[in-house]
Design an enzyme around this catalytic site. Structure first.
Site, PDB file in Angstrom:
ATOM      1  N   ASN A  11       0.878  -1.177   0.000  1.00 26.60           N
ATOM      2  CA  ASN A  11       0.000   0.000   0.000  1.00 26.60           C
ATOM      3  C   ASN A  11       0.914   1.225   0.000  1.00 26.60           C
ATOM      4  O   ASN A  11       1.511   1.553   1.019  1.00 26.60           O
ATOM      5  CB  ASN A  11      -0.886  -0.029   1.250  1.00 26.60           C
ATOM      6  CG  ASN A  11      -1.711   1.237   1.396  1.00 26.60           C
ATOM      7  OD1 ASN A  11      -1.774   2.066   0.479  1.00 26.60           O
ATOM      8  ND2 ASN A  11      -2.350   1.400   2.546  1.00 26.60           N
ATOM      9  N   LYS A  13       0.096   4.271  -0.232  1.00 27.77           N
ATOM     10  CA  LYS A  13      -0.504   5.481   0.367  1.00 27.77           C
ATOM     11  C   LYS A  13      -0.275   6.666  -0.582  1.00 27.77           C
ATOM     12  O   LYS A  13      -0.335   6.474  -1.796  1.00 27.77           O
ATOM     13  CB  LYS A  13       0.056   5.690   1.775  1.00 27.77           C
ATOM     14  CG  LYS A  13      -0.069   4.406   2.612  1.00 27.77           C
ATOM     15  CD  LYS A  13       0.167   4.578   4.075  1.00 27.77           C
ATOM     16  CE  LYS A  13      -0.021   3.238   4.774  1.00 27.77           C
ATOM     17  NZ  LYS A  13       0.088   3.328   6.221  1.00 27.77           N
ATOM     18  N   HIS A  97      -9.340   1.137   4.865  1.00 31.18           N
ATOM     19  CA  HIS A  97      -8.069   1.312   5.586  1.00 31.18           C
ATOM     20  C   HIS A  97      -8.292   2.263   6.761  1.00 31.18           C
ATOM     21  O   HIS A  97      -9.092   3.201   6.666  1.00 31.18           O
ATOM     22  CB  HIS A  97      -7.014   1.874   4.629  1.00 31.18           C
ATOM     23  CG  HIS A  97      -5.639   1.849   5.220  1.00 31.18           C
ATOM     24  ND1 HIS A  97      -5.211   2.807   6.112  1.00 31.18           N
ATOM     25  CD2 HIS A  97      -4.628   0.964   5.087  1.00 31.18           C
ATOM     26  CE1 HIS A  97      -3.969   2.499   6.487  1.00 31.18           C
ATOM     27  NE2 HIS A  97      -3.594   1.391   5.887  1.00 31.18           N
ATOM     28  N   GLU A  99      -6.672   4.655   7.858  1.00 34.38           N
ATOM     29  CA  GLU A  99      -6.458   6.078   7.552  1.00 34.38           C
ATOM     30  C   GLU A  99      -7.700   6.679   6.911  1.00 34.38           C
ATOM     31  O   GLU A  99      -8.041   7.838   7.142  1.00 34.38           O
ATOM     32  CB  GLU A  99      -5.213   6.244   6.668  1.00 34.38           C
ATOM     33  CG  GLU A  99      -3.947   6.047   7.488  1.00 34.38           C
ATOM     34  CD  GLU A  99      -2.761   5.491   6.722  1.00 34.38           C
ATOM     35  OE1 GLU A  99      -2.753   5.548   5.478  1.00 34.38           O
ATOM     36  OE2 GLU A  99      -1.826   4.989   7.387  1.00 34.38           O
ATOM     37  N   GLU A 169      -5.036  -4.897  10.582  1.00 33.34           N
ATOM     38  CA  GLU A 169      -4.038  -3.852  10.790  1.00 33.34           C
ATOM     39  C   GLU A 169      -4.337  -3.115  12.091  1.00 33.34           C
ATOM     40  O   GLU A 169      -5.177  -2.209  12.115  1.00 33.34           O
ATOM     41  CB  GLU A 169      -4.076  -2.845   9.624  1.00 33.34           C
ATOM     42  CG  GLU A 169      -3.737  -3.434   8.279  1.00 33.34           C
ATOM     43  CD  GLU A 169      -3.163  -2.386   7.329  1.00 33.34           C
ATOM     44  OE1 GLU A 169      -2.151  -2.690   6.686  1.00 33.34           O
ATOM     45  OE2 GLU A 169      -3.695  -1.269   7.253  1.00 33.34           O
ATOM     46  N   GLY A 175       2.852   2.348  10.739  1.00 33.57           N
ATOM     47  CA  GLY A 175       3.807   3.432  10.570  1.00 33.57           C
ATOM     48  C   GLY A 175       4.525   3.818  11.848  1.00 33.57           C
ATOM     49  O   GLY A 175       5.190   4.854  11.907  1.00 33.57           O
ATOM     50  N   SER A 215       3.786  -2.072  10.281  1.00 34.21           N
ATOM     51  CA  SER A 215       5.239  -2.134  10.470  1.00 34.21           C
ATOM     52  C   SER A 215       5.840  -3.486  10.062  1.00 34.21           C
ATOM     53  O   SER A 215       6.785  -3.963  10.707  1.00 34.21           O
ATOM     54  CB  SER A 215       5.614  -1.770  11.906  1.00 34.21           C
ATOM     55  OG  SER A 215       5.220  -0.430  12.186  1.00 34.21           O
ATOM     56  N   GLY A 237       5.330   1.228   4.565  1.00 34.94           N
ATOM     57  CA  GLY A 237       6.698   1.733   4.389  1.00 34.94           C
ATOM     58  C   GLY A 237       7.637   0.800   3.645  1.00 34.94           C
ATOM     59  O   GLY A 237       8.340   1.222   2.707  1.00 34.94           O
TER      60      GLY A 237
HETATM   61  P1  13P Z   1       3.364   0.401   7.638  1.00 36.12           P
HETATM   62  O1  13P Z   1       3.826  -0.891   7.038  1.00 36.12           O
HETATM   63  O2  13P Z   1       4.106   1.601   7.120  1.00 36.12           O
HETATM   64  O3  13P Z   1       3.259   0.349   9.121  1.00 36.12           O
HETATM   65  O4  13P Z   1       1.840   0.616   7.085  1.00 36.12           O
HETATM   66  C1  13P Z   1       0.929  -0.402   7.230  1.00 36.12           C
HETATM   67  C2  13P Z   1      -0.280  -0.076   6.437  1.00 36.12           C
HETATM   68  O5  13P Z   1      -1.038   0.803   6.786  1.00 36.12           O
HETATM   69  C3  13P Z   1      -0.525  -0.828   5.204  1.00 36.12           C
HETATM   70  O6  13P Z   1      -1.817  -0.611   4.725  1.00 36.12           O
END
Ligand code: 13P
Length: 254
Positions: A11, A13, A97, A99, A169, A175, A215, A237
Protein backbone atom coordinates in the site's frame (compact mmCIF):
# COMPACT_ATOMS: atom_id res chain seq x y z
CA UNK A 1 -6.09 -27.79 6.10
CA UNK A 2 -6.67 -25.57 3.10
CA UNK A 3 -3.68 -24.29 1.19
CA UNK A 4 -4.17 -20.56 0.99
CA UNK A 5 -1.87 -18.78 -1.47
CA UNK A 6 -0.12 -15.96 0.37
CA UNK A 7 -0.65 -12.35 -0.70
CA UNK A 8 2.02 -9.68 -0.37
CA UNK A 9 0.41 -6.30 -0.99
CA UNK A 10 2.16 -2.95 -1.00
CA UNK A 11 0.00 0.00 0.00
CA UNK A 12 1.90 3.01 -1.27
CA UNK A 13 -0.50 5.48 0.37
CA UNK A 14 0.20 8.99 -0.99
CA UNK A 15 3.70 8.21 -2.26
CA UNK A 16 5.16 7.89 -5.77
CA UNK A 17 4.31 9.79 -8.94
CA UNK A 18 3.05 7.79 -11.94
CA UNK A 19 6.54 7.59 -13.47
CA UNK A 20 8.14 6.60 -10.15
CA UNK A 21 5.48 3.94 -9.71
CA UNK A 22 5.95 2.52 -13.20
CA UNK A 23 9.73 2.37 -12.74
CA UNK A 24 9.20 0.61 -9.40
CA UNK A 25 6.88 -1.99 -10.93
CA UNK A 26 9.34 -2.74 -13.75
CA UNK A 27 12.23 -3.07 -11.31
CA UNK A 28 10.21 -5.24 -8.93
CA UNK A 29 8.97 -7.48 -11.74
CA UNK A 30 12.49 -8.19 -12.97
CA UNK A 31 13.79 -8.62 -9.41
CA UNK A 32 11.18 -11.23 -8.38
CA UNK A 33 10.54 -12.91 -11.75
CA UNK A 34 7.45 -15.12 -11.73
CA UNK A 35 7.36 -16.49 -8.17
CA UNK A 36 5.18 -19.53 -7.66
CA UNK A 37 2.80 -19.71 -4.72
CA UNK A 38 2.35 -16.03 -3.93
CA UNK A 39 0.25 -13.14 -5.21
CA UNK A 40 2.07 -9.83 -5.36
CA UNK A 41 0.30 -6.52 -5.66
CA UNK A 42 1.00 -2.85 -5.37
CA UNK A 43 -1.52 -0.12 -4.65
CA UNK A 44 -0.41 3.23 -6.08
CA UNK A 45 -2.39 6.45 -5.70
CA UNK A 46 -5.17 6.83 -8.31
CA UNK A 47 -2.97 8.91 -10.61
CA UNK A 48 -0.41 6.10 -10.81
CA UNK A 49 -2.77 3.21 -11.55
CA UNK A 50 -2.72 3.35 -15.36
CA UNK A 51 1.07 3.57 -15.55
CA UNK A 52 1.45 0.75 -13.01
CA UNK A 53 -0.95 -1.50 -14.94
CA UNK A 54 1.02 -0.91 -18.15
CA UNK A 55 4.35 -1.54 -16.42
CA UNK A 56 2.97 -4.72 -14.83
CA UNK A 57 1.79 -6.29 -18.10
CA UNK A 58 3.17 -9.79 -18.56
CA UNK A 59 4.69 -9.80 -15.07
CA UNK A 60 3.61 -11.37 -11.79
CA UNK A 61 2.73 -7.99 -10.29
CA UNK A 62 -0.94 -7.04 -9.93
CA UNK A 63 -2.34 -3.60 -9.28
CA UNK A 64 -4.78 -2.50 -6.58
CA UNK A 65 -6.60 0.76 -5.88
CA UNK A 66 -6.48 2.23 -2.37
CA UNK A 67 -10.18 3.13 -2.32
CA UNK A 68 -13.30 3.17 -4.49
CA UNK A 69 -16.77 4.70 -4.38
CA UNK A 70 -19.76 2.36 -4.50
CA UNK A 71 -21.90 4.04 -7.14
CA UNK A 72 -21.46 3.18 -10.83
CA UNK A 73 -21.44 6.80 -12.01
CA UNK A 74 -23.07 10.10 -11.19
CA UNK A 75 -22.55 13.47 -9.59
CA UNK A 76 -19.92 12.41 -7.06
CA UNK A 77 -17.11 14.90 -7.51
CA UNK A 78 -13.71 13.47 -6.82
CA UNK A 79 -14.84 9.84 -6.57
CA UNK A 80 -13.86 6.82 -8.69
CA UNK A 81 -16.22 3.94 -9.53
CA UNK A 82 -15.10 0.31 -9.42
CA UNK A 83 -16.10 -0.22 -13.07
CA UNK A 84 -13.66 2.54 -14.06
CA UNK A 85 -10.88 0.72 -12.28
CA UNK A 86 -11.80 -2.64 -13.79
CA UNK A 87 -11.70 -1.02 -17.25
CA UNK A 88 -8.18 0.17 -16.50
CA UNK A 89 -7.01 -3.35 -15.65
CA UNK A 90 -6.95 -2.86 -11.90
CA UNK A 91 -7.81 -6.14 -10.20
CA UNK A 92 -8.07 -5.26 -6.54
CA UNK A 93 -9.18 -2.53 -4.14
CA UNK A 94 -8.18 -1.88 -0.55
CA UNK A 95 -11.31 -0.98 1.40
CA UNK A 96 -11.72 0.63 4.81
CA UNK A 97 -8.07 1.31 5.59
CA UNK A 98 -7.82 2.85 9.05
CA UNK A 99 -6.46 6.08 7.55
CA UNK A 100 -9.66 6.39 5.51
CA UNK A 101 -11.79 5.59 8.54
CA UNK A 102 -9.94 7.99 10.83
CA UNK A 103 -8.94 10.87 8.56
CA UNK A 104 -11.77 10.80 6.03
CA UNK A 105 -14.67 9.74 8.21
CA UNK A 106 -15.37 6.45 6.47
CA UNK A 107 -18.08 4.58 8.36
CA UNK A 108 -18.68 0.84 8.64
CA UNK A 109 -21.71 1.28 6.41
CA UNK A 110 -19.67 3.00 3.70
CA UNK A 111 -17.06 0.24 4.01
CA UNK A 112 -19.76 -2.43 3.56
CA UNK A 113 -21.06 -0.73 0.41
CA UNK A 114 -17.56 -0.42 -0.97
CA UNK A 115 -16.78 -4.08 -0.33
CA UNK A 116 -19.94 -5.11 -2.11
CA UNK A 117 -19.46 -2.75 -5.07
CA UNK A 118 -15.85 -3.86 -5.49
CA UNK A 119 -16.77 -7.54 -5.63
CA UNK A 120 -19.87 -6.94 -7.75
CA UNK A 121 -17.62 -5.38 -10.39
CA UNK A 122 -15.30 -8.36 -10.52
CA UNK A 123 -12.50 -6.84 -8.46
CA UNK A 124 -11.13 -8.45 -5.36
CA UNK A 125 -11.52 -6.55 -2.09
CA UNK A 126 -9.05 -6.26 0.77
CA UNK A 127 -11.19 -5.33 3.75
CA UNK A 128 -9.09 -3.67 6.46
CA UNK A 129 -10.00 -4.04 10.11
CA UNK A 130 -8.10 -3.27 13.30
CA UNK A 131 -8.39 -1.87 16.78
CA UNK A 132 -6.98 1.42 18.02
CA UNK A 133 -4.51 1.63 20.88
CA UNK A 134 -7.24 2.82 23.25
CA UNK A 135 -9.44 -0.11 22.27
CA UNK A 136 -6.63 -2.61 22.88
CA UNK A 137 -5.82 -1.02 26.24
CA UNK A 138 -9.51 -1.16 27.22
CA UNK A 139 -9.72 -4.84 26.22
CA UNK A 140 -12.06 -4.02 23.36
CA UNK A 141 -10.02 -5.63 20.57
CA UNK A 142 -12.30 -8.62 20.18
CA UNK A 143 -15.43 -6.50 20.17
CA UNK A 144 -14.00 -4.08 17.63
CA UNK A 145 -12.79 -6.77 15.22
CA UNK A 146 -16.05 -8.70 15.53
CA UNK A 147 -18.07 -5.61 14.71
CA UNK A 148 -15.84 -4.48 11.81
CA UNK A 149 -15.91 -7.92 10.20
CA UNK A 150 -19.68 -8.33 10.59
CA UNK A 151 -20.43 -4.83 9.33
CA UNK A 152 -17.87 -4.96 6.52
CA UNK A 153 -19.49 -8.11 5.15
CA UNK A 154 -22.96 -6.74 5.84
CA UNK A 155 -23.88 -6.08 2.20
CA UNK A 156 -22.06 -8.99 0.61
CA UNK A 157 -24.11 -11.37 -1.50
CA UNK A 158 -23.81 -15.13 -1.00
CA UNK A 159 -20.57 -16.51 -2.40
CA UNK A 160 -18.96 -13.04 -2.58
CA UNK A 161 -16.54 -14.15 0.06
CA UNK A 162 -14.39 -15.98 -2.48
CA UNK A 163 -13.20 -12.60 -3.79
CA UNK A 164 -12.49 -11.26 -0.32
CA UNK A 165 -9.22 -10.85 1.53
CA UNK A 166 -9.19 -9.42 5.05
CA UNK A 167 -6.29 -7.39 6.40
CA UNK A 168 -5.80 -7.14 10.15
CA UNK A 169 -4.04 -3.85 10.79
CA UNK A 170 -3.88 -2.77 14.42
CA UNK A 171 -3.97 1.01 14.18
CA UNK A 172 -1.24 1.40 16.80
CA UNK A 173 1.18 -0.64 14.68
CA UNK A 174 0.79 1.35 11.45
CA UNK A 175 3.81 3.43 10.57
CA UNK A 176 4.99 3.37 14.18
CA UNK A 177 7.66 0.68 14.01
CA UNK A 178 5.65 -1.18 16.69
CA UNK A 179 4.70 -4.50 15.15
CA UNK A 180 2.17 -6.70 16.90
CA UNK A 181 3.94 -9.77 18.23
CA UNK A 182 3.36 -12.81 16.03
CA UNK A 183 1.23 -14.27 18.84
CA UNK A 184 -0.95 -11.15 19.08
CA UNK A 185 -1.33 -11.03 15.31
CA UNK A 186 -2.16 -14.74 15.16
CA UNK A 187 -4.77 -14.41 17.91
CA UNK A 188 -6.47 -11.54 16.11
CA UNK A 189 -6.35 -13.28 12.71
CA UNK A 190 -7.75 -16.50 14.21
CA UNK A 191 -10.55 -14.50 15.79
CA UNK A 192 -11.29 -12.88 12.42
CA UNK A 193 -11.46 -16.32 10.80
CA UNK A 194 -13.87 -17.56 13.49
CA UNK A 195 -16.10 -14.55 12.93
CA UNK A 196 -15.96 -15.10 9.16
CA UNK A 197 -16.96 -18.71 9.73
CA UNK A 198 -20.01 -17.59 11.70
CA UNK A 199 -21.07 -15.35 8.83
CA UNK A 200 -20.18 -17.31 5.70
CA UNK A 201 -19.67 -20.84 7.03
CA UNK A 202 -16.54 -22.62 8.18
CA UNK A 203 -15.66 -24.04 4.78
CA UNK A 204 -15.66 -20.68 2.98
CA UNK A 205 -13.84 -19.00 5.86
CA UNK A 206 -10.99 -21.50 5.47
CA UNK A 207 -10.31 -20.11 1.99
CA UNK A 208 -10.23 -16.43 2.93
CA UNK A 209 -6.72 -15.01 3.03
CA UNK A 210 -6.09 -12.93 6.16
CA UNK A 211 -3.15 -10.55 5.98
CA UNK A 212 -1.31 -8.81 8.77
CA UNK A 213 -0.39 -5.16 8.36
CA UNK A 214 1.48 -2.75 10.63
CA UNK A 215 5.24 -2.13 10.47
CA UNK A 216 5.92 -5.31 8.46
CA UNK A 217 9.61 -5.47 7.55
CA UNK A 218 11.88 -8.16 6.08
CA UNK A 219 13.23 -8.91 9.57
CA UNK A 220 9.86 -9.55 11.24
CA UNK A 221 7.85 -11.03 8.37
CA UNK A 222 9.01 -14.66 8.52
CA UNK A 223 7.76 -15.07 12.08
CA UNK A 224 4.43 -13.48 11.19
CA UNK A 225 4.09 -15.70 8.11
CA UNK A 226 4.77 -18.77 10.24
CA UNK A 227 1.47 -18.23 12.07
CA UNK A 228 -1.31 -20.55 10.89
CA UNK A 229 -3.92 -17.86 10.27
CA UNK A 230 -1.66 -15.24 8.69
CA UNK A 231 -1.67 -15.55 4.92
CA UNK A 232 0.41 -12.56 3.88
CA UNK A 233 1.09 -8.92 4.54
CA UNK A 234 -0.38 -5.52 3.75
CA UNK A 235 2.72 -3.41 3.77
CA UNK A 236 3.18 0.36 3.89
CA UNK A 237 6.70 1.73 4.39
CA UNK A 238 8.60 -1.41 3.42
CA UNK A 239 6.70 -1.60 0.12
CA UNK A 240 8.20 1.66 -1.13
CA UNK A 241 11.64 0.15 -1.67
CA UNK A 242 12.12 -2.53 -4.35
CA UNK A 243 14.66 -4.55 -2.40
CA UNK A 244 12.73 -4.70 0.88
CA UNK A 245 9.46 -5.47 -0.90
CA UNK A 246 11.13 -8.19 -2.99
CA UNK A 247 12.51 -9.74 0.18
CA UNK A 248 9.02 -9.86 1.66
CA UNK A 249 7.84 -11.70 -1.45
CA UNK A 250 10.70 -14.20 -1.04
CA UNK A 251 9.84 -14.74 2.62
CA UNK A 252 6.18 -15.38 1.74
CA UNK A 253 7.11 -18.21 -0.63
CA UNK A 254 9.79 -19.71 1.58
P1 13P B 1 3.36 0.40 7.64
O1 13P B 1 3.83 -0.89 7.04
O2 13P B 1 4.11 1.60 7.12
O3 13P B 1 3.26 0.35 9.12
O4 13P B 1 1.84 0.62 7.08
C1 13P B 1 0.93 -0.40 7.23
C2 13P B 1 -0.28 -0.08 6.44
O5 13P B 1 -1.04 0.80 6.79
C3 13P B 1 -0.53 -0.83 5.20
O6 13P B 1 -1.82 -0.61 4.73
Amino acid sequence: MTARIPVVAGNWKMYKTPSEGAAFVSALASRIGIPVGVEVLVAPPFTGLAAAVTAAEGSSVEVAAQNIFWEEQGAFTGEIAPGMLADLGVGWAIIGHSERRQLFGETDQAVARKVRATIDHGLRAILCVGESEQERDADLTEERLTSQVAKGLGELSAGGCSELVVAYEPVWAIGTGRTATPQMAQEACALIRRRLAEIVGAEEAEYVRILYGGSVKPDNFAELMAQPDIDGGLVGGASLDVESFARLVEIAVA
